[in-house]
Design a protein around this motif. Structure first.
Motif, PDB file in Angstrom:
ATOM      1  N   UNK A 162       0.827  -1.198   0.000  1.00 60.82           N
ATOM      2  CA  UNK A 162       0.000   0.000   0.000  1.00 60.82           C
ATOM      3  C   UNK A 162       0.865   1.254   0.000  1.00 60.82           C
ATOM      4  N   UNK A 163       1.908   1.251   0.811  1.00 52.13           N
ATOM      5  CA  UNK A 163       2.811   2.405   0.875  1.00 52.13           C
ATOM      6  C   UNK A 163       3.534   2.607  -0.455  1.00 52.13           C
ATOM      7  N   UNK A 180       4.107   5.685  -5.489  1.00 52.81           N
ATOM      8  CA  UNK A 180       4.123   5.772  -6.952  1.00 52.81           C
ATOM      9  C   UNK A 180       3.155   6.855  -7.419  1.00 52.81           C
ATOM     10  N   UNK A 181       1.953   6.884  -6.841  1.00 53.12           N
ATOM     11  CA  UNK A 181       0.982   7.928  -7.194  1.00 53.12           C
ATOM     12  C   UNK A 181       1.528   9.312  -6.869  1.00 53.12           C
ATOM     13  N   UNK A 182       2.089   9.473  -5.698  1.00 57.15           N
ATOM     14  CA  UNK A 182       2.590  10.772  -5.245  1.00 57.15           C
ATOM     15  C   UNK A 182       3.729  11.268  -6.133  1.00 57.15           C
ATOM     16  N   UNK A 186       7.332   3.462 -11.860  1.00 53.11           N
ATOM     17  CA  UNK A 186       7.217   2.038 -11.566  1.00 53.11           C
ATOM     18  C   UNK A 186       8.031   1.749 -10.320  1.00 53.11           C
ATOM     19  N   UNK A 187       7.361   1.451  -9.226  1.00 54.99           N
ATOM     20  CA  UNK A 187       8.036   1.084  -7.986  1.00 54.99           C
ATOM     21  C   UNK A 187       7.768  -0.393  -7.711  1.00 54.99           C
ATOM     22  N   UNK A 188       8.647  -1.232  -8.194  1.00 50.83           N
ATOM     23  CA  UNK A 188       8.506  -2.663  -7.956  1.00 50.83           C
ATOM     24  C   UNK A 188       7.244  -3.269  -8.531  1.00 50.83           C
ATOM     25  N   UNK A 234      -2.774   3.273  -6.011  1.00 53.48           N
ATOM     26  CA  UNK A 234      -3.234   2.866  -4.678  1.00 53.48           C
ATOM     27  C   UNK A 234      -4.547   2.083  -4.765  1.00 53.48           C
ATOM     28  N   UNK A 235      -5.475   2.547  -5.587  1.00 50.32           N
ATOM     29  CA  UNK A 235      -6.744   1.826  -5.773  1.00 50.32           C
ATOM     30  C   UNK A 235      -6.518   0.477  -6.463  1.00 50.32           C
ATOM     31  N   UNK A 236      -5.631   0.457  -7.454  1.00 49.88           N
ATOM     32  CA  UNK A 236      -5.323  -0.799  -8.145  1.00 49.88           C
ATOM     33  C   UNK A 236      -4.725  -1.811  -7.181  1.00 49.88           C
TER      34      UNK A 236
END
Length: 173
Positions: free
Chosen positions: A29-30, A35-37, A53-55, A124-126
Motif C-alpha cells: 500500500x505504501x 508511486x501515485x505521489x 514504476x516502484x517494484x 493505490x486503488x489498483x
C-alpha cells in the motif's frame, strides 16, 4: 485466507485489532501510494506525462505517448512462460498482487489465484483491489467486474481470466 474476518475496526476509538497470529503488512500500500505521489509531483512540476514504476506498482500521470506506455506484466516467480506486455494508454494506476507462501504456511489450495493485476484511477486503488481480489478465490472475477475494474487473474494452475476490457496483450520472451 479468511482470517481477515477476525479483524475488528472500532471507528469510535480509531483502533484496529488483529488476531494474535496475524500480521499487517502495509508495504504494498505504501509503495502504491508513493508511486501515485511521485507521478503526480513530477507531472505538476514539469508538465509532462510520466510513468513511475516502484517494484511493479505503476502510476501514470499526464499525457500518454502515442501507442501508450509499454508495460510488462509479471505473473510471479517460476512461471516459466513469457510475460505479457500491454499498452497502458490511460493515466491512472496498475498493480499486481501475488500470492506467496510465508514461512510456516502452506501453499494456497486449488481455486486460488497466483496473481491478480488490476488497472484503476490510481495505483493505490489498483493495489487495494488486487490484494482484495487475491483473497476472494473464485469470487474475484465477479467482484472486479461489478466494480468495473479491468483485471488479469492468473490461477495457480496457469489459467488466465480477464475482466472488464483488459487491454490487448502481446508476448515477450
Amino acid at each position: 485466507l479468511s482470517r481477515w474476518r477476525a479483524v475488528v475496526i472500532d471507528e469510535a476509538s480509531r483502533t484496529l485489532t488483529l488476531p494474535a497470529d496475524a500480521v499487517l503488512d502495509l508495504g504494498g500500500t505504501a509503495r502504491a501510494w508513493a508511486a501515485d505521489w511521485i507521478a503526480t509531483s513530477c507531472h505538476e512540476a514539469y508538465g509532462v506525462g510520466c510513468l513511475v514504476n516502484l517494484g511493479g506498482d505503476i502510476a501514470v500521470r499526464g499525457d500518454v505517448p502515442p501507442g501508450g506506455w509499454q508495460v510488462e506484466i509479471q505473473d510471479g516467480p517460476g512461471v516459466g512462460q513469457p510475460n505479457p506486455v500491454i499498452s497502458m494508454g490511460w493515466p491512472g494506476g496498475l498493480a499486481t498482487a501475488a500470492a506467496r507462501s510465508r514461512v510456516g504456511t502452506k501453499d494456497p489450495p486449488p481455486g486460488y489465484w497466483r496473481s491478480v493485476t488490476v488497472a484503476a484511477r490510481s495505483c493505490e486503488r489498483a493495489r487495494a483491489a488486487g490484494t482484495a481480489a487475491l483473497a476472494m478465490a473464485d469470487d474475484a472475477p465477479r467482484w472486479l467486474t461489478q466494480r468495473e475494474l479491468p483485471g488479469r487473474l492468473v490461477h495457480i494452475g496457469g489459467m488466465v481470466v480477464q475482466t472488464n476490457g483488459w487491454p490487448a496483450q502481446r508476448w515477450v520472451a
